[in-house]
Design a protein around this motif. Sequence first.
Motif, PDB file in Angstrom:
ATOM      1  N   ALA A 268      -3.088  -6.181  -1.107  1.00 55.95           N
ATOM      2  CA  ALA A 268      -2.510  -7.399  -1.674  1.00 55.95           C
ATOM      3  C   ALA A 268      -2.975  -7.543  -3.117  1.00 55.95           C
ATOM      4  N   ALA A 269      -4.248  -7.256  -3.353  1.00 57.55           N
ATOM      5  CA  ALA A 269      -4.817  -7.456  -4.685  1.00 57.55           C
ATOM      6  C   ALA A 269      -4.201  -6.526  -5.713  1.00 57.55           C
ATOM      7  N   ASN A 270      -4.039  -5.243  -5.358  1.00 55.49           N
ATOM      8  CA  ASN A 270      -3.522  -4.345  -6.398  1.00 55.49           C
ATOM      9  C   ASN A 270      -2.060  -4.655  -6.719  1.00 55.49           C
ATOM     10  N   ASN A 271      -1.314  -5.093  -5.709  1.00 51.67           N
ATOM     11  CA  ASN A 271       0.069  -5.451  -5.989  1.00 51.67           C
ATOM     12  C   ASN A 271       0.185  -6.712  -6.835  1.00 51.67           C
ATOM     13  N   ALA A 272      -0.645  -7.694  -6.484  1.00 56.82           N
ATOM     14  CA  ALA A 272      -0.631  -8.933  -7.254  1.00 56.82           C
ATOM     15  C   ALA A 272      -1.027  -8.647  -8.700  1.00 56.82           C
TER      16      ALA A 272
ATOM     17  N   PRO B 163      -5.447 -13.733   6.428  1.00 56.11           N
ATOM     18  CA  PRO B 163      -6.273 -14.404   5.416  1.00 56.11           C
ATOM     19  C   PRO B 163      -6.778 -13.445   4.341  1.00 56.11           C
ATOM     20  N   ALA B 164      -7.009 -12.187   4.727  1.00 54.97           N
ATOM     21  CA  ALA B 164      -7.463 -11.198   3.740  1.00 54.97           C
ATOM     22  C   ALA B 164      -6.389 -10.984   2.682  1.00 54.97           C
ATOM     23  N   ALA B 165      -5.117 -10.961   3.111  1.00 53.63           N
ATOM     24  CA  ALA B 165      -4.025 -10.771   2.163  1.00 53.63           C
ATOM     25  C   ALA B 165      -3.949 -11.945   1.194  1.00 53.63           C
ATOM     26  N   VAL B 166      -4.213 -13.155   1.718  1.00 55.63           N
ATOM     27  CA  VAL B 166      -4.178 -14.346   0.855  1.00 55.63           C
ATOM     28  C   VAL B 166      -5.294 -14.261  -0.186  1.00 55.63           C
ATOM     29  N   ARG B 167      -6.509 -13.914   0.275  1.00 59.58           N
ATOM     30  CA  ARG B 167      -7.637 -13.795  -0.664  1.00 59.58           C
ATOM     31  C   ARG B 167      -7.377 -12.688  -1.684  1.00 59.58           C
ATOM     32  N   GLY B 168      -6.847 -11.558  -1.191  1.00 60.83           N
ATOM     33  CA  GLY B 168      -6.551 -10.441  -2.084  1.00 60.83           C
ATOM     34  C   GLY B 168      -5.543 -10.837  -3.153  1.00 60.83           C
ATOM     35  N   THR B 169      -4.515 -11.598  -2.744  1.00 56.91           N
ATOM     36  CA  THR B 169      -3.493 -12.035  -3.684  1.00 56.91           C
ATOM     37  C   THR B 169      -4.104 -12.898  -4.778  1.00 56.91           C
TER      38      THR B 169
ATOM     39  N   ILE C 186       0.530  -3.044   7.740  1.00 60.12           N
ATOM     40  CA  ILE C 186      -0.292  -4.100   7.132  1.00 60.12           C
ATOM     41  C   ILE C 186      -0.312  -3.939   5.617  1.00 60.12           C
ATOM     42  N   ALA C 187      -0.460  -2.687   5.158  1.00 60.65           N
ATOM     43  CA  ALA C 187      -0.457  -2.455   3.718  1.00 60.65           C
ATOM     44  C   ALA C 187       0.854  -2.922   3.096  1.00 60.65           C
ATOM     45  N   ALA C 188       1.972  -2.578   3.747  1.00 63.85           N
ATOM     46  CA  ALA C 188       3.274  -2.952   3.204  1.00 63.85           C
ATOM     47  C   ALA C 188       3.463  -4.464   3.237  1.00 63.85           C
ATOM     48  N   LEU C 189       3.099  -5.099   4.368  1.00 64.74           N
ATOM     49  CA  LEU C 189       3.301  -6.542   4.488  1.00 64.74           C
ATOM     50  C   LEU C 189       2.393  -7.295   3.518  1.00 64.74           C
ATOM     51  N   ALA C 190       1.147  -6.838   3.382  1.00 61.06           N
ATOM     52  CA  ALA C 190       0.238  -7.490   2.446  1.00 61.06           C
ATOM     53  C   ALA C 190       0.762  -7.350   1.023  1.00 61.06           C
ATOM     54  N   SER C 191       1.315  -6.163   0.719  1.00 60.21           N
ATOM     55  CA  SER C 191       1.862  -5.937  -0.615  1.00 60.21           C
ATOM     56  C   SER C 191       3.060  -6.844  -0.883  1.00 60.21           C
ATOM     57  N   VAL C 192       3.941  -6.959   0.116  1.00 61.99           N
ATOM     58  CA  VAL C 192       5.117  -7.807  -0.049  1.00 61.99           C
ATOM     59  C   VAL C 192       4.697  -9.249  -0.265  1.00 61.99           C
ATOM     60  N   PHE C 193       3.765  -9.669   0.564  1.00 63.29           N
ATOM     61  CA  PHE C 193       3.295 -11.051   0.447  1.00 63.29           C
ATOM     62  C   PHE C 193       2.739 -11.287  -0.955  1.00 63.29           C
ATOM     63  N   ALA C 194       1.845 -10.371  -1.380  1.00 66.35           N
ATOM     64  CA  ALA C 194       1.230 -10.515  -2.700  1.00 66.35           C
ATOM     65  C   ALA C 194       2.280 -10.449  -3.800  1.00 66.35           C
ATOM     66  N   GLY C 195       3.239  -9.538  -3.624  1.00 62.93           N
ATOM     67  CA  GLY C 195       4.292  -9.376  -4.631  1.00 62.93           C
ATOM     68  C   GLY C 195       5.100 -10.649  -4.795  1.00 62.93           C
ATOM     69  N   THR C 196       5.437 -11.262  -3.664  1.00 63.37           N
ATOM     70  CA  THR C 196       6.245 -12.479  -3.714  1.00 63.37           C
ATOM     71  C   THR C 196       5.454 -13.619  -4.347  1.00 63.37           C
ATOM     72  N   VAL C 197       4.210 -13.772  -3.892  1.00 60.37           N
ATOM     73  CA  VAL C 197       3.393 -14.861  -4.426  1.00 60.37           C
ATOM     74  C   VAL C 197       3.145 -14.662  -5.923  1.00 60.37           C
TER      75      VAL C 197
END
Lengths: 501, 334
Positions: free
Chosen positions: A305-309, A251-257, A112-123
Amino acid sequence: MDLIANPSLGFSHALEIKNILFCFVGVLLGTAIGVLPGLGPLATISMLLPLTYALDPISSLIMLAGIYYGAQYGGSTAAILVNLPGESSSVVTAIDGYKMAQQGRAGAALAIAALASVFAGTVSTGVVAAFSPILSNVASSFGSTEYFSLMVLGLVAAVILAHGSLLKAICMVLVGLILGCIGVDASSGSYRFTFGFLELSSGLEFVALAMGMFAFADIISTVAEKTGSGPAIHKITSLWPNKKEFDAAAPAAVRGTLIGSVLGVLPGGGAALASFAAYTLEKRVSREPRKFGNGAVEGVAGPEAANNAAAQTSFIPMLTLGLPSNGVMALMMGAMMINNISPGPQVMTTNPDLFWALIASMWVGNVLLVVLNLPMVGLWVKLITIPYKVLYPAILMFCVVGLYSIQNQTFEIYIAAIFGFVGYLLVRMKCEPAPLLLGFILGPMLEENLRRTLQLSRGDPWIFVTHPISAGILLVALALLLVTVLPQIRNKREEVFSEAE
Amino acid sequence: MNASSQFSRRRFTAVVVAMSVAALAGFSAPAMAQSKYPTRPVTIILPFGTGGVSDIAARLISEKLEDSLGQRFLVDNQPGAGGAVATQKAFKGDKEGYTLLNMGNSATIRRTLMPNQKPDQITDFQPISPVAEFGLVVVASPQSGIESVQDLVKKAKANPGKINIGSVAVGSTQHLSSLLFATVAGIKVEIVTYNSTPELMGAVARGEVDVALEIVSGAMSPIKTKQVKLIATTRSKRSPVYPDTPTVEESGVAPFDVSSWNSYVAPKGVPDQVKQKLNAEIQRIIDQPDIREKMLSFGMEPFHGGPDVVSQRIQADVAKWESVIKASGMPIEQ
């Protein structure tokens, strides 16, 4: 038309074999130093800065940037598996990530950490490309007045974030503020609380403080509680989150991003503040806040997600205004200046290839990080099966190397040792170190901006209320504080935390 | 047989010659060591971190020194405590010319602000060579409507105490130059300090402060992008970077000749020959076209002369800043 032309110019450079290679080296190094507590991106980038004399500017900036956002990935791994946040931005990930690991969901937490990071990174790569001019306008309109109010909000958030006793959390923030007073007073030039140590004149080193409070203190308490056995190894049953976890994380990853992208742009914000803020937000919006601190999936996905974004959007003010938002960005600016590129808005017009190549490389780097992280999670897990007596001396050694490399001095090592002991005592007294750290970071900025604002207003404190943005931020802080302190909610909050423990 | 004996005789001769050369060399070791300087790596200690313009300049110069003197010239960044960390390390280094310290204008300010600090860059070290000199610029915020130093002085006189001059840290060259400017111009202003150059430039661009005095390199990018308006340079002669911009003195505020500088110094006891060799090499390098051009591109001018030039400059600047500090009533660390 530029919307297509510019990124394609960027990709034409970023996809050169040479640059993919440098990007890979950067993210690999970043992940490694992120996993290992002690060595941070700041130390690593400054160690590699001399390399930029030999490389061309595009390649070297791509590599250095990779170290920074790669470290955000790696930091979460150590936080989840051993409760040792490799980076200050992974501190909150450790709260729920480590709990998940204890519950046998280590694999899921890592994924989850990796996927959230990737998602945030891409966005956020898209955000950097599309909103550079707009977002930098937001940040550049902030003056001392607005920053003071922002810091107040940050401190209020630090109290709300804390577990357990509200009083203890406030005390920790205050201790952090006092520690932040150490060093030369910016407004008068006189020395405060340096006790004759020259090394203290520029303040306590954050890395030494954080490393002592987290890495050292944790090692002491582990050694004190357990004898001989290795760290709690949690079996990884499945690398993949189940559907319930995935549904909660998305949804948490989206909010974090979103929150990370905004906070990354603000100077002084960056990855650490973003992950704290995202965690607070997740706790607020959750229907079951009691899950937090007890292995909540959202508590991993949001902050990660937030720290990566934030790590990526913090490039915006540096690239568009020449204003570094944190230490790493200051080093990136240095790397550009070594190559005769003066950072500022003109970079986009005078060096469009560099600007867009760097942005395109962030996306390339995120793809590389998935390849590097998910299949290799097994490898990081192996790192944890190393017994205590081997692992902890090794961690301590890396910490000490990292501490020494900050200023090439042994002083920071002593500071970390002292705070290791202090941190251990605090843990025993059930006082959380995280609010202390936030107080320490935000305190000096709070003071400087307060004094500067009052100097500019010739002593009139109403300026904080008459400036609309500042007034708005202060209102939010006040509302948060009221919500936390109101007896009804307070009782409920304490109930939640006592159940969590 | 014959060949073999001839060979061994030749070898014998060679050995004898080698031995006598070695003996000779050993005999005159001190003299040889100096003329041969450097025989091992030299460390240049910088009192600031990597990435700044002075760091870049030191690295450019050390690279050239390596080429011409055939030894490693290591750049050792020792930031912290306003240079005291680097000073202490350099003071503990050797006195044969293998430990150099980059001394800046700030040491002449600390002489007055922290008179009891030991070791002292001025009394415990000796100058080796001047390296670079860099002027300051006066920039104004676009919102202030200030287009020249004359405008600034006029506005400040009409609104006493209303003008904000931005500066970096208290006790910095920029801060004391702002104080000096206000004194010489006879105006009453508020000096607002910021943590770093980018923050200061941001404040000028936003109009939070009306004007700021900053080192050329720090202001180049915001000047170029018109975020801030360049209104004057601070040396007596015009800046080679901005030859079309008037100086403060030309604008009617005189005497006002301010610049910052870098020089290499070493712990006392460096042999004269070594000192001369280093001085000559550094002076040659700062005039090489590629180095000169690079340094100018971030606002640094070559600083010419021998060790005596550094000594004179130190004396003059100590006196100048002492009078500014004493007049301002800043706290002095005992």
